[in-house]
Design a protein around this motif. Structure first.
Motif: not given
Length: 355
Positions: A116, A119-126, A134
């Motif tokens: 998870t 996936v989140l970091k790929r979506r910009g949630y670094r 979110h």
């Protein structure tokens, strides 16, 4: 009445046999001393006995106040003897980037695993800060950040330990959120294993390149209660503890002794037990994780005129029986060196674990 009975029970304990073994050098590899050594090498034992004899001769007729400058502190349950000292000591606690390193791990939020997080970091949630917007993780992210903003680092540490080992470098990075003077480096000397009295409590505070050391000495067993309470009062001013195996030994031991005197006290502070980090950083390059071995291999320190921890009870009994303060000098020096070494090891771990 209850206190008198407690003292009599403690006095009876002194008649029990020693709690250590004397072994030959060739047996050394067969013994894993753990982290509270209960054996002494044969050659070392006789060397320490010569030290005791020399100290008894050197301090015969010398008063405690002259041999070990300090002052008596009174409390409602009695007195103890405070020895204060100060020395120059390195204490490197890297604060730069500590918060950023911690909030970059999204897995500190319940329900977020490795997949998870990817996936989140790929979506910009670094970072956890990014997750505050979110729809699913926003509430948990805000709660975690609130703990950081309120400097509730003890709670942050508990949350982190749910998801990472206590020896993890990120766990160590949490130390960087504290000021140097917020740390209490502690070490105790006892009359043996659990249920025996504590005879010396050492606490050191790093401050501006120096280490301020207070040692609370129990001159006889009737002073243990007062020493514990005065030590606990000093501990209140700190927000974090540094120890060596303190989570398993020092802290439970102190709490047990407080309970013995009717105080159900819990030491609830952020705790950096260096043993966990030492195992991670150096277990492949040192023969064992005993403090003396780590001092030699990592700090290049070999102690002279040293009384091993296993022989501290014997030295203290000698003092009680003879009223000669010589054996006490060795115990106090041993305890002071312990906290000084822990300050130096903390600095070395900062270099080893923080990239």
């Amino acid at each position: 009445m209850r206190f008198d009975r407690a003292i009599k029970n403690l006095e009876r304990m002194f008649s029990l046999k020693r709690e250590y073994d004397i072994i030959e050098e060739e047996e050394d590899d067969e013994f894993e001393s753990g982290y509270i050594p209960q054996w002494v090498l044969n050659s070392n034992y006789f060397q320490v006995m010569r030290l005791k004899k020399r100290l008894l001769g050197e301090y015969e007729g010398v008063s405690l106040e002259k041999a070990i400058p300090g002052r008596v502190i009174s409390y409602d349950v009695g007195e103890c003897y405070l020895i204060s000292s100060e020395c120059c000591s390195e204490f490197y606690n890297p604060s730069e980037g500590a918060r950023e390193a911690i909030v970059s791990n999204l897995k500190f939020l319940h329900g977020i695993g490795q997949k998870t997080e990817t996936v989140l970091k790929r979506r910009g949630y670094r970072t956890i800060a990014d997750l505050t917007r979110h729809p699913k993780w926003g509430k948990l992210a805000r709660e975690f950040l609130q703990l950081l903003d309120m400097s509730d680092f003890k709670r942050v540490q508990e949350v982190m330990w749910r998801w990472i080992p206590k020896s993890h470098p990120l766990s160590f990075r949490l130390a960087g959120l504290n000021r140097d003077e917020d740390f209490a480096i502690i070490d105790i000397e006892t009359m043996g294993l659990f249920s025996r009295p504590i005879i010396l409590l050492g606490v050191a505070q790093p401050c501006e390149g120096k280490l301020k050391v207070n040692q609370y000495l129990v001159r006889d067993i009737s002073e243990e209660n007062a020493a514990l309470k005065i030590f606990m009062e000093e501990l209140e001013q700190y927000s974090a503890i540094i120890s060596f195996n303190g989570r398993s030994f020092d802290i439970p031991f102190i709490e047990q002794r407080l309970n013995y005197y009717g105080l159900n006290s819990i030491i609830d502070k952020m705790h950096f037990d260096l043993l966990h980090y030492i195992r991670r950083a150096w277990r492949h390059i040192v023969p064992s994780c005993n403090l003396s071995t780590i001092e030699e291999c990592i700090l290049g320190l070999t102690r002279r005129d040293e009384v091993p921890g296993a022989l501290v009870p014997e030295f203290y009994r000698e003092y009680l029986e003879t009223k000669n303060v010589g054996p006490l000098v060795a115990i106090i020096n041993h305890n002071r060196q312990d906290v000084v070494s822990l300050a130096k090891l903390f600095s070395k771990l900062s270099e080893a674990l923080v990239q």
